[in-house]
Motif scaffolding. Structure first.
Motif, mmCIF file in Angstrom:
data_model
loop_
_atom_site.group_PDB
_atom_site.id
_atom_site.type_symbol
_atom_site.label_atom_id
_atom_site.label_comp_id
_atom_site.label_asym_id
_atom_site.label_seq_id
_atom_site.Cartn_x
_atom_site.Cartn_y
_atom_site.Cartn_z
ATOM 1 N N VAL A 30 12.723 23.485 48.627
ATOM 2 C CA VAL A 30 12.246 22.669 49.742
ATOM 3 C C VAL A 30 12.997 23.041 51.016
ATOM 4 O O VAL A 30 14.231 23.121 51.020
ATOM 5 C CB VAL A 30 12.436 21.161 49.443
ATOM 6 C CG1 VAL A 30 12.042 20.309 50.652
ATOM 7 C CG2 VAL A 30 11.612 20.761 48.221
ATOM 8 N N LYS A 31 12.234 23.296 52.066
ATOM 9 C CA LYS A 31 12.796 23.474 53.401
ATOM 10 C C LYS A 31 13.024 22.072 53.978
ATOM 11 O O LYS A 31 12.075 21.336 54.239
ATOM 12 C CB LYS A 31 11.819 24.264 54.271
ATOM 13 C CG LYS A 31 12.297 24.548 55.680
ATOM 14 C CD LYS A 31 11.237 25.360 56.434
ATOM 15 C CE LYS A 31 11.680 25.684 57.847
ATOM 16 N NZ LYS A 31 10.631 26.473 58.562
ATOM 17 N N ARG A 33 13.531 18.978 56.190
ATOM 18 C CA ARG A 33 13.178 18.569 57.555
ATOM 19 C C ARG A 33 13.957 17.350 58.015
ATOM 20 O O ARG A 33 14.212 17.185 59.205
ATOM 21 C CB ARG A 33 11.675 18.297 57.637
ATOM 22 C CG ARG A 33 10.867 19.573 57.496
ATOM 23 C CD ARG A 33 9.381 19.384 57.320
ATOM 24 N NE ARG A 33 8.737 18.449 58.211
ATOM 25 C CZ ARG A 33 7.444 18.489 58.547
ATOM 26 N NH1 ARG A 33 6.681 19.477 58.071
ATOM 27 N NH2 ARG A 33 6.903 17.592 59.322
ATOM 28 N N GLU A 65 9.431 20.469 53.374
ATOM 29 C CA GLU A 65 8.237 21.261 53.058
ATOM 30 C C GLU A 65 8.532 22.206 51.903
ATOM 31 O O GLU A 65 9.554 22.908 51.897
ATOM 32 C CB GLU A 65 7.804 22.070 54.275
ATOM 33 C CG GLU A 65 6.596 22.949 54.042
ATOM 34 C CD GLU A 65 6.283 23.836 55.238
ATOM 35 O OE1 GLU A 65 5.547 24.827 55.062
ATOM 36 O OE2 GLU A 65 6.774 23.541 56.345
ATOM 37 N N VAL A 67 8.485 25.458 49.930
ATOM 38 C CA VAL A 67 8.307 26.867 50.323
ATOM 39 C C VAL A 67 8.231 27.803 49.124
ATOM 40 O O VAL A 67 7.856 28.974 49.267
ATOM 41 C CB VAL A 67 9.433 27.331 51.278
ATOM 42 C CG1 VAL A 67 9.362 26.582 52.597
ATOM 43 C CG2 VAL A 67 10.808 27.167 50.634
ATOM 44 N N GLY A 79 3.704 24.558 50.717
ATOM 45 C CA GLY A 79 3.102 23.981 51.907
ATOM 46 C C GLY A 79 3.035 22.466 51.900
ATOM 47 O O GLY A 79 2.812 21.842 52.942
ATOM 48 N N ASP A 80 3.214 21.846 50.730
ATOM 49 C CA ASP A 80 3.200 20.382 50.656
ATOM 50 C C ASP A 80 4.385 19.794 51.421
ATOM 51 O O ASP A 80 5.511 20.303 51.331
ATOM 52 C CB ASP A 80 3.277 19.899 49.205
ATOM 53 C CG ASP A 80 1.980 20.073 48.443
ATOM 54 O OD1 ASP A 80 0.960 20.400 49.073
ATOM 55 O OD2 ASP A 80 1.994 19.885 47.210
ATOM 56 N N ARG A 81 4.118 18.714 52.164
ATOM 57 C CA ARG A 81 5.205 17.913 52.740
ATOM 58 C C ARG A 81 5.561 16.865 51.694
ATOM 59 O O ARG A 81 4.709 16.088 51.274
ATOM 60 C CB ARG A 81 4.766 17.265 54.048
ATOM 61 C CG ARG A 81 5.908 16.568 54.813
ATOM 62 C CD ARG A 81 5.496 16.184 56.229
ATOM 63 N NE ARG A 81 4.486 15.151 56.260
ATOM 64 C CZ ARG A 81 4.642 13.951 56.831
ATOM 65 N NH1 ARG A 81 5.777 13.635 57.422
ATOM 66 N NH2 ARG A 81 3.654 13.080 56.832
ATOM 67 N N THR A 154 4.098 14.073 47.353
ATOM 68 C CA THR A 154 3.494 14.437 48.632
ATOM 69 C C THR A 154 3.438 13.232 49.559
ATOM 70 O O THR A 154 3.189 12.101 49.133
ATOM 71 C CB THR A 154 2.080 15.004 48.427
ATOM 72 O OG1 THR A 154 1.298 14.055 47.684
ATOM 73 C CG2 THR A 154 2.132 16.317 47.671
ATOM 74 N N ASP A 161 8.431 11.881 59.590
ATOM 75 C CA ASP A 161 9.528 12.337 58.728
ATOM 76 C C ASP A 161 10.647 11.308 58.652
ATOM 77 O O ASP A 161 11.195 11.046 57.577
ATOM 78 C CB ASP A 161 10.104 13.658 59.254
ATOM 79 C CG ASP A 161 9.154 14.829 59.089
ATOM 80 O OD1 ASP A 161 8.055 14.652 58.521
ATOM 81 O OD2 ASP A 161 9.510 15.942 59.536
#
Length: 392
Positions: A30-31, A33, A65, A67, A79-81, A154, A161
């Motif tokens: 996960v990136k 945020r 997000e 990745v 691509g899922d948040r 999700t 956020d």
């Protein structure tokens, strides 16, 4: 990548560390945020949970997000948040199948310490020392999440956020605290602590049917926020005798349920607090049980005491006689994130719960050490510092 790391008792620094990689088929990367600080982090930083190592990455309440995913991941996609529960759960052991996710048998790969300390090892927790599995935390640009299909969810469109980040920990912990009270409707609930978890517990108690909720703290700005945002009654324990005030507010009976949302570094005034602090300082006891004692003494006969503040070891002068002779129900534990998060996301999306006001101090990752200082000292009306690792 950059990450906020523990450098020794009371010391934090941003370091360059290797980026995480997929190690198991169920992993996701996960990136990050948004990653919130948490009061329980302070126990690690201040050395009260002695399983930290220099360079450990802090943080367990986050969203971001996706990745990368491992080959066995099916529910979550790149691509899922997502928001991720801080407690790691495998989803398949007996405890997970019975929705007791924080007791997972398989998610703590380093169970020896907690088995010796507590008799059994509970689940692993992201970014929460080697006693909880040694997982790297979320105060970083990227994080590896084991069992991604079980622990990541999700995020509904349109939810910011800095609101949804609290669905990772503060909201499910607060909801579980109220859920433990087994409310039927019409109760009086007292909540110790007006931080993020305490305020979410108060809101959850309202939704679950409490007629009156009383929040107890010493910081006027926190109490004012709770009163204005949630419509609760408040007690400032630095100015008022809590037990006396609660008896007066309940015609002598006491609250039906008491929620302790403070933990092992709880504060108070007077000689008993000075005694607790001195014993904890020299490690003659590991935890300060001030709020737990008050909650047990305040609860009505036959009432419930729900403990979600983090405790790690041994306490002194625990009022066991009061708990037994008043026939109290004591319920406690780390929150079962995966049980509550989907429901809480629906409530946030519907506007029934709006935790965004907790994010009083958004900061970059580079400001993380200062963010914890502001949070710990309760400066500038801070409820929660939220770090944004992708910010310049």
């Amino acid at each position: 990548m950059r990450a906020l790391c523990w450098e020794g008792v009371g010391k934090l620094a941003v370091r360059d560390v290797p980026e995480p990689t997929v190690r198991s088929g169920g992993d996701i990367i996960v990136k990050v945020r948004a990653s919130s600080v948490c009061g329980s982090d302070l126990h690690l930083i201040n050395g009260y949970l002695p399983a930290m190592r220099e360079g450990d990455i802090l943080g367990h309440e986050f969203m971001g997000e996706v990745v990368e995913t491992g080959p066995d991941v099916r529910r979550i996609s790149v691509g899922d948040r997502v928001v991720v529960g801080s407690v790691v759960a495998c989803g398949s052991c007996w405890y997970c199948r019975t929705e007791q996710f924080s007791l997972c048998d398989n998610s703590n790969p380093q169970p020896v310490f907690t088995e010796k300390l507590w008799g059994h090892s509970p689940a692993g927790i992201l970014g929460y020392s080697h006693a909880a599995g040694g997982y790297s935390g979320s105060h970083a640009e990227y994080i590896r999440v084991p069992f991604g299909d079980v622990g990541a969810f999700t995020v509904p469109d349109g939810v910011p956020d800095d609101s949804v980040v609290f669905a990772s920990d503060a909201m499910p912990t607060g909801w579980m605290a109220a859920d433990f009270c087994d409310l039927k409707g019409g109760e009086v609930v007292a909540v110790w602590g007006a931080g993020g978890v305490g305020q979410m517990a108060a809101r959850s108690a309202q939704i679950l049917g409490a007629e009156r909720v009383v929040v107890i703290d010493r910081l006027p700005e926190r109490l004012a926020t709770a009163a204005q945002r949630l419509g609760v009654e408040t007690i400032n324990y630095a100015e008022t005798d809590v037990l006396e005030a609660l008896r007066e507010m309940t015609a002598g009976r006491g609250p039906d349920a008491c929620i302790e949302a403070v933990g092992m570094e709880s504060h108070d005034v007077g000689p008993v607090y000075a005694y607790d602090k001195a014993k904890q300082t020299v490690r003659a006891q590991t935890d300060r049980p001030t709020s737990v004692r008050q909650a047990i003494m305040a609860a009505r006969k036959g009432g419930t005491v729900s403990i979600v503040g983090v405790y790690g070891g041994l306490v002194d002068k625990f009022p066991l006689g009061a708990a037994m002779n008043k026939a109290l129900v004591l319920r406690m534990g780390q929150m079962h994130a995966q049980r509550y998060i989907p429901m809480l996301l629906d409530r946030v999306a519907a506007g029934e719960i709006d935790p965004g006001y907790l994010a009083t101090h958004p900061m970059s990752l580079e400001q993380g050490a200062r963010g914890y200082e502001i949070f710990e000292k309760k400066e500038d009306g801070c409820l929660r510092t939220v770090l944004h690792p992708q910010a310049a």
